[in-house]
Design an enzyme around this catalytic site. Sequence first.
Site, PDB file in Angstrom:
ATOM      1  N   HIS A  70      33.400  -5.483  69.592  1.00  0.00           N
ATOM      2  CA  HIS A  70      33.686  -4.746  70.826  1.00  0.00           C
ATOM      3  C   HIS A  70      33.729  -3.255  70.518  1.00  0.00           C
ATOM      4  O   HIS A  70      33.602  -2.849  69.348  1.00  0.00           O
ATOM      5  CB  HIS A  70      34.993  -5.229  71.466  1.00  0.00           C
ATOM      6  CG  HIS A  70      36.226  -4.995  70.658  1.00  0.00           C
ATOM      7  ND1 HIS A  70      36.481  -5.634  69.463  1.00  0.00           N
ATOM      8  CD2 HIS A  70      37.307  -4.185  70.871  1.00  0.00           C
ATOM      9  CE1 HIS A  70      37.645  -5.245  68.982  1.00  0.00           C
ATOM     10  NE2 HIS A  70      38.169  -4.357  69.810  1.00  0.00           N
ATOM     11  N   HIS A  72      36.037  -0.817  70.730  1.00  0.00           N
ATOM     12  CA  HIS A  72      37.177  -0.029  70.277  1.00  0.00           C
ATOM     13  C   HIS A  72      36.809   0.601  68.936  1.00  0.00           C
ATOM     14  O   HIS A  72      36.159  -0.031  68.091  1.00  0.00           O
ATOM     15  CB  HIS A  72      38.423  -0.897  70.146  1.00  0.00           C
ATOM     16  CG  HIS A  72      39.123  -1.109  71.460  1.00  0.00           C
ATOM     17  ND1 HIS A  72      39.942  -2.193  71.696  1.00  0.00           N
ATOM     18  CD2 HIS A  72      39.124  -0.371  72.604  1.00  0.00           C
ATOM     19  CE1 HIS A  72      40.424  -2.110  72.935  1.00  0.00           C
ATOM     20  NE2 HIS A  72      39.939  -1.027  73.501  1.00  0.00           N
ATOM     21  N   ASP A  74      38.153   1.262  66.121  1.00  0.00           N
ATOM     22  CA  ASP A  74      38.473   0.687  64.815  1.00  0.00           C
ATOM     23  C   ASP A  74      37.541  -0.453  64.439  1.00  0.00           C
ATOM     24  O   ASP A  74      37.656  -1.013  63.344  1.00  0.00           O
ATOM     25  CB  ASP A  74      39.936   0.225  64.780  1.00  0.00           C
ATOM     26  CG  ASP A  74      40.281  -0.785  65.864  1.00  0.00           C
ATOM     27  OD1 ASP A  74      39.854  -0.587  67.012  1.00  0.00           O
ATOM     28  OD2 ASP A  74      40.992  -1.764  65.564  1.00  0.00           O
ATOM     29  N   HIS A  75      36.587  -0.761  65.312  1.00  0.00           N
ATOM     30  CA  HIS A  75      35.618  -1.811  65.011  1.00  0.00           C
ATOM     31  C   HIS A  75      34.183  -1.295  64.920  1.00  0.00           C
ATOM     32  O   HIS A  75      33.299  -2.058  64.549  1.00  0.00           O
ATOM     33  CB  HIS A  75      35.704  -2.923  66.061  1.00  0.00           C
ATOM     34  CG  HIS A  75      36.990  -3.681  66.014  1.00  0.00           C
ATOM     35  ND1 HIS A  75      37.115  -4.926  65.427  1.00  0.00           N
ATOM     36  CD2 HIS A  75      38.230  -3.352  66.446  1.00  0.00           C
ATOM     37  CE1 HIS A  75      38.374  -5.337  65.522  1.00  0.00           C
ATOM     38  NE2 HIS A  75      39.069  -4.401  66.134  1.00  0.00           N
ATOM     39  N   HIS A 150      40.354  -9.998  75.545  1.00  0.00           N
ATOM     40  CA  HIS A 150      40.956  -8.781  75.024  1.00  0.00           C
ATOM     41  C   HIS A 150      41.143  -7.782  76.164  1.00  0.00           C
ATOM     42  O   HIS A 150      40.851  -8.085  77.328  1.00  0.00           O
ATOM     43  CB  HIS A 150      40.059  -8.209  73.921  1.00  0.00           C
ATOM     44  CG  HIS A 150      40.663  -7.099  73.124  1.00  0.00           C
ATOM     45  ND1 HIS A 150      41.973  -7.078  72.730  1.00  0.00           N
ATOM     46  CD2 HIS A 150      40.105  -5.941  72.646  1.00  0.00           C
ATOM     47  CE1 HIS A 150      42.208  -5.971  72.060  1.00  0.00           C
ATOM     48  NE2 HIS A 150      41.098  -5.259  71.989  1.00  0.00           N
ATOM     49  N   ASP A 220      38.955  -8.863  68.389  1.00  0.00           N
ATOM     50  CA  ASP A 220      40.352  -8.956  68.821  1.00  0.00           C
ATOM     51  C   ASP A 220      40.434  -9.918  70.003  1.00  0.00           C
ATOM     52  O   ASP A 220      39.560  -9.917  70.858  1.00  0.00           O
ATOM     53  CB  ASP A 220      40.856  -7.598  69.266  1.00  0.00           C
ATOM     54  CG  ASP A 220      40.884  -6.565  68.141  1.00  0.00           C
ATOM     55  OD1 ASP A 220      40.426  -6.875  67.025  1.00  0.00           O
ATOM     56  OD2 ASP A 220      41.303  -5.426  68.387  1.00  0.00           O
ATOM     57  N   HIS A 278      43.994  -8.292  60.971  1.00  0.00           N
ATOM     58  CA  HIS A 278      44.138  -7.306  62.045  1.00  0.00           C
ATOM     59  C   HIS A 278      45.616  -6.990  62.281  1.00  0.00           C
ATOM     60  O   HIS A 278      46.106  -6.963  63.403  1.00  0.00           O
ATOM     61  CB  HIS A 278      43.474  -7.801  63.337  1.00  0.00           C
ATOM     62  CG  HIS A 278      43.210  -6.692  64.317  1.00  0.00           C
ATOM     63  ND1 HIS A 278      44.069  -6.389  65.348  1.00  0.00           N
ATOM     64  CD2 HIS A 278      42.184  -5.813  64.430  1.00  0.00           C
ATOM     65  CE1 HIS A 278      43.587  -5.384  66.057  1.00  0.00           C
ATOM     66  NE2 HIS A 278      42.434  -5.005  65.511  1.00  0.00           N
TER      67      HIS A 278
END
Length: 321
Positions: A70, A72, A74-75, A150, A220, A278
């Site tokens: 996805h 976000h 941090d990914h 999510h 997530d 995570h």
Amino acid sequence: MQSLNTEMEKFEVTILGCGSATPTPRHNPSAQIVNIHDKLSLVDCGEGTQMQMRTNRQRFMALRNVFISHLHGDHCLGLVGLISTFALLGRTKDFHVYAHAELQPLLDAQLKLFCHSLGFEVVFHVVEPHKHVLVYEDRTMEVWSLPLKHSMKATGYLFREKQGQRHINREMTDAYGIPVCYLNNIRAGEDWTMPDGRIIPNVRLTTPADPARSYAYCSDTAYYPALIPLLKGVDLLYHEATYDNSKAIKAKIHGHSTAGQAADIAKQAEVGKLLIGHYSAAYDSPALMLNQAREIFQNTIAADEGLTIVVEPHPKNAIPA
């Protein structure tokens, strides 16, 4: 960790990052290498991924593709830096990106700004976030999308090894005088016809193929029972466990899971092994989440940077209700 069968082809998962949104001195943002038969795939690409690849001696040029869960940061914020490094290293082989459609114009703009003279093509493949479909296939593996729940559209990935061929029993093939040039036919399932017309069944000439293995990546996501039938019986499940069980309300608000919820999904899906990760930056150690998960699903381990897990067939290890 050693494979139960030393002849089995490689199927490993290496953790490059298992922290949540905020990097800490202990954990990097999400990224993993999935190695199936020495074919390397990257799953998510948070900041610092390429440094983690160097630290863990992962081969840059062997990396074929990346699967982004996805959008976000941090990914996925490490992706352009990784592609830029490919160019500096002289890569010529195309690199394939599997992600939601919204990433493509952003990635194109960044490549135009920072990567002016790539010697290879970045091939973008759109992944539909709400579908469970085949997104990648080659002769040894398949990758399926897994719809997650999510705070924004998110997709997990299911890696399935294709069933291999049976193993040659050399004692038997030598005893029947079968020429080496015919062994591939025998391995593929053919019987053998002797000069006198007798049929030697394949089952006498071979031993069973290794069981095909599977790995599922679910990060997530909030607690999402709809995943259970899609995960049924997988050998290794990575399921986020951002919070301990006391933070269930917070987890629901932010679209994440607790350790107990991750373990409950693993138990109901009857997976072989659960790998949690995570972790929220609020925790100095995953020990609390690990202990809580093991109370529900005993065969649970905690992700950590540099950890490599060999994916093997496992018995069901959920604790009976």
